[in-house]
Write a protein that holds these residues in place. Structure first.
Motif, short mmCIF file in Angstrom:
data_model
loop_
_atom_site.label_atom_id
_atom_site.label_comp_id
_atom_site.label_asym_id
_atom_site.label_seq_id
_atom_site.Cartn_x
_atom_site.Cartn_y
_atom_site.Cartn_z
N PHE A 300 12.69 0.77 4.51
CA PHE A 300 14.12 1.86 4.14
C PHE A 300 14.18 3.07 4.21
O PHE A 300 15.08 3.98 3.55
N GLY A 301 12.53 3.77 3.80
CA GLY A 301 12.77 5.02 3.06
C GLY A 301 12.73 5.27 1.45
O GLY A 301 13.00 4.48 1.38
N PHE A 302 12.73 6.40 1.11
CA PHE A 302 12.73 6.14 0.05
C PHE A 302 13.61 7.14 -0.62
O PHE A 302 13.38 7.68 -1.46
N GLY A 303 14.52 7.84 0.48
CA GLY A 303 15.87 8.68 -0.01
C GLY A 303 16.11 8.59 -1.68
O GLY A 303 16.78 8.81 -1.95
N ASP A 304 16.41 7.07 -1.20
CA ASP A 304 16.89 6.57 -2.50
C ASP A 304 16.26 6.14 -3.49
O ASP A 304 16.67 5.42 -4.23
N ALA A 305 15.15 5.93 -4.27
CA ALA A 305 14.57 5.75 -4.51
C ALA A 305 14.38 6.94 -5.71
O ALA A 305 14.06 7.48 -5.70
N ASP A 306 14.12 6.20 -6.54
CA ASP A 306 13.86 6.58 -8.55
C ASP A 306 12.56 6.64 -8.60
O ASP A 306 12.46 7.51 -9.72
N ALA A 307 11.59 6.11 -8.16
CA ALA A 307 10.09 5.82 -8.64
C ALA A 307 10.32 5.06 -7.36
O ALA A 307 10.68 3.62 -6.68
N VAL A 308 8.61 4.91 -6.82
CA VAL A 308 7.65 4.01 -6.40
C VAL A 308 6.34 2.82 -6.41
O VAL A 308 6.21 3.66 -7.56
N GLU A 309 6.97 2.28 -6.77
CA GLU A 309 5.61 1.36 -7.28
C GLU A 309 4.63 1.23 -5.95
O GLU A 309 4.00 0.90 -5.00
N VAL A 310 2.94 2.42 -6.63
CA VAL A 310 1.79 2.19 -5.59
C VAL A 310 0.88 2.11 -6.06
O VAL A 310 0.47 1.59 -5.00
N TRP A 311 0.83 1.05 -6.76
CA TRP A 311 -0.48 0.49 -7.65
C TRP A 311 0.61 -1.38 -7.90
O TRP A 311 0.86 -1.24 -9.28
N ASN A 312 0.34 -2.07 -7.49
CA ASN A 312 0.67 -3.57 -7.32
C ASN A 312 -0.27 -4.43 -7.23
O ASN A 312 -1.12 -5.13 -6.40
N GLY A 313 -1.22 -5.12 -8.95
CA GLY A 313 -1.44 -5.63 -8.84
C GLY A 313 -2.94 -5.16 -8.69
O GLY A 313 -3.14 -4.37 -8.66
N PRO A 314 -4.13 -6.55 -8.88
CA PRO A 314 -5.66 -5.91 -8.58
C PRO A 314 -5.31 -4.54 -7.12
O PRO A 314 -4.60 -5.32 -6.60
N TYR A 315 -6.36 -3.40 -7.78
CA TYR A 315 -6.05 -2.43 -7.02
C TYR A 315 -7.03 -3.09 -5.45
O TYR A 315 -7.86 -3.54 -5.44
N PRO A 317 -6.33 -2.18 -1.06
CA PRO A 317 -6.77 -1.12 -0.05
C PRO A 317 -5.10 -0.97 0.08
O PRO A 317 -5.11 0.20 0.86
N ASP A 318 -4.56 -1.86 0.16
CA ASP A 318 -2.73 -1.61 0.37
C ASP A 318 -2.69 -0.26 -0.88
O ASP A 318 -1.78 0.21 -0.26
N ASP A 319 -3.24 -0.79 -1.60
CA ASP A 319 -2.38 -0.19 -2.45
C ASP A 319 -2.97 1.64 -2.56
O ASP A 319 -2.44 2.90 -2.98
N GLU A 320 -4.29 1.69 -1.88
CA GLU A 320 -5.04 3.02 -1.28
C GLU A 320 -4.39 3.49 -0.67
O GLU A 320 -4.00 4.94 -0.32
N VAL A 321 -4.19 2.64 0.62
CA VAL A 321 -2.46 3.57 1.60
C VAL A 321 -1.60 4.30 0.71
O VAL A 321 -1.02 4.88 0.94
N ALA A 322 -0.95 3.13 -0.44
CA ALA A 322 0.73 3.21 -0.84
C ALA A 322 -0.20 4.82 -1.78
O ALA A 322 0.96 6.10 -1.80
N LEU A 323 -0.79 4.85 -2.30
CA LEU A 323 -1.56 6.43 -2.52
C LEU A 323 -1.26 7.56 -2.08
O LEU A 323 -1.16 8.46 -2.91
#
Length: 486
Positions: A300-315, A317-323
């Motif tokens: 949905f894009g991030f234009g309406d986001a107040d924050a974003v969950e960059v790290w979810n659970g044990p670290y 590669p998904d989290d590295e990409v999000a970071l």
């Protein structure tokens, strides 16, 4: 009895919904009334299939059970998965008031009464009219999805409704301080396996000061937390809005707030529901934006986001990409504060791994949300890791995490990082829009001088030792940025 399904496609924006033939019951004048409906959904079925139920007067309990086939499928092909929920006589309109519960694929049966309901469902009056069971074919096998729904009405006098009670919006706290929280948690009220009491105990054991309950697509568990908060633990309420194009946390909303999930990105409806979350006092936080499960990645894009969950659970590669994606947005000038949460569901998921540490004026719903919204926060893998990060100019003025240090472009400034609980052999990294510009190995402190002309922001990372160089090690902590310049 078995009824043949009748299909009528109803257009709802860019997607379609399927409404089956109405199931009617005789007058509820004693005993149980049961009807069974069977049918099959082909591949490419609409996201939501509604089975209308005509409830008569005198119903004290509605019970629904369902099943579906799971045929073998070729490797790499999705099999059948069918979710379920309920709407009452107020209707199924998107964002309407008729929602009465959701269990997704976590349960095969549920009940609703005036005084009680299966976790995930909302207790309350069973008023006569057209109710609807919603079936949601998450994935459909090439052979199709054959299902059976059995509805039982139990008649008689209803028990009195139980008044709602919710946790308080303020805890004692320590005044202006850094508070630790986990804002993405599940219990038996959606697809978790722990009770709210068990999660509260685990949160306290993890050293948390606050948590947020975020069940998938339901607010029905909000009242279950009323007696679990205390002076040592603030409980915020919310929902994980689980669409087919990504998940978003409605974080810290008013008690009893329901946020609809029945839309895709192409329907351009998310902005409306983001406004609804904010009107209810909450934050809009896309969850695990790079997750690889079906329907989990954020579209949905991030234009309406107040924050974003960059790290979810044990670290991972998904989290590295999000970071990396979050940092790239910072470099382009789009500032969205980052968070980290456990998304814990069951053992061995660890509540508080990771956790967001926020600077708040007090331990209250309003103050915590203000701190998160402003980005005055960092993320740590556990309460054993804490840090201090500031940038100071030559006149002694300083700015902390989420703040701006207003200095001339060419004036030297010094970034200082101090870490407690740094992993042995790990690294401390200072990152700008150009990338990692300073690294300190095997230490608990780092210091680096730069200018606003050279770095529009500086943020810090604490990393474990690398296991596959040249890739960095997993995160132990990271901060939101300190901004430089006028």
């Amino acid at each position: 009895m078995t009824e043949t399904t009748r299909r009528a496609l109803l257009a709802t924006g860019a997607a379609t919904a399927l409404t089956l033939g109405t199931v009617s019951f005789a007058r509820a004048d004693g005993g149980d009334l049961t009807r069974t409906v069977s049918g099959s959904l082909p591949p490419g079925s609409p996201d939501y299939v509604y089975l209308p139920l005509e409830l008569p007067r005198g119903v004290r309990e509605l019970h629904v059970a369902y099943s579906y086939d799971r045929p073998a499928v070729p490797a790499g092909t999705q099999g059948n998965a069918l979710d379920i929920g309920l709407f009452d006589q107020r209707g199924t309109a998107l964002g309407g008031r008729g929602f009465r519960g959701w269990s997704g694929g976590a349960r095969k049966e549920f009940f609703v009464r005036a005084d009680d309901a299966t976790p995930g469902y909302v207790a309350g009056p069973l008023r006569p009219g057209t109710w609807s069971v919603v079936l949601a074919p998450y994935t459909v096998a090439p052979q199709g999805l054959a299902y059976t729904v059995t509805v039982t009405l139990r008649t008689g006098e209803s028990a009195p409704a139980v008044p709602a009670a919710y946790p308080p919006e303020r805890a004692r706290g320590r005044g202006r301080a850094w508070y630790r929280g986990d804002c993405h948690l599940h219990t038996v009220y959606s697809d978790g396996r722990r009770t709210p009491a068990e999660v509260a105990a685990l949160a306290r054991a993890a050293g948390l000061d606050f948590l947020t309950t975020t069940e998938h697509n339901t607010h029905a568990g909000h009242g279950a937390w009323a007696g679990l908060a205390g002076d040592d633990l603030l409980v915020l309420l919310g929902e994980e809005v689980t669409t087919r194009n990504g998940h978003v946390l409605a974080l810290g909303t008013d008690p009893g707030t329901f946020v609809d999930w029945r839309y895709r990105a192409r329907e351009n409806r998310f902005a409306h529901f983001a406004r609804e979350i904010r009107r209810a006092g909450g934050l809009v936080v896309p969850a695990h934006p790079q997750a690889t499960c079906i329907g989990c990645a954020w579209k949905f894009g991030f234009g309406d986001a107040d924050a974003v969950e960059v790290w979810n659970g044990p670290y991972t590669p998904d989290d590295e990409v999000a970071l990396a994606g979050w940092d790239a947005a910072l470099a382009r000038g789009r500032w969205t504060p980052a968070m980290g949460n456990s998304d814990a569901h069951r053992d061995p998921d660890r509540v508080g791994t990771p956790q967001t540490v926020v600077l708040a004026e007090e331990l209250s719903r309003a103050a915590v949300l203000d701190g998160l919204r402003a980005g005055r926060s960092y993320v740590a893998e556990s309460s054993a890791v804490s840090l201090e990060f500031t940038v100071t100019d030559g006149r002694g003025r300083s700015a902390g995490i989420g703040e701006r240090l207003a200095v001339p472009a060419d004036e030297p400034v010094t970034a200082r990082l101090r870490v407690t609980g740094a992993p042995p052999g790990g690294s401390l990294r200072l990152v700008t829009d150009q990338g990692v510009l300073h690294t300190a190995q095997g230490t608990d402190a780092a210091e680096w001088t730069t200018t606003a002309a050279y770095a529009t922001y500086v943020r810090a990372e604490v990393r474990h030792p690398a296991t596959a160089p040249p890739l960095p090690g997993a995160l132990a902590a990271f901060t939101n940025p300190v901004f430089l310049g006028a």
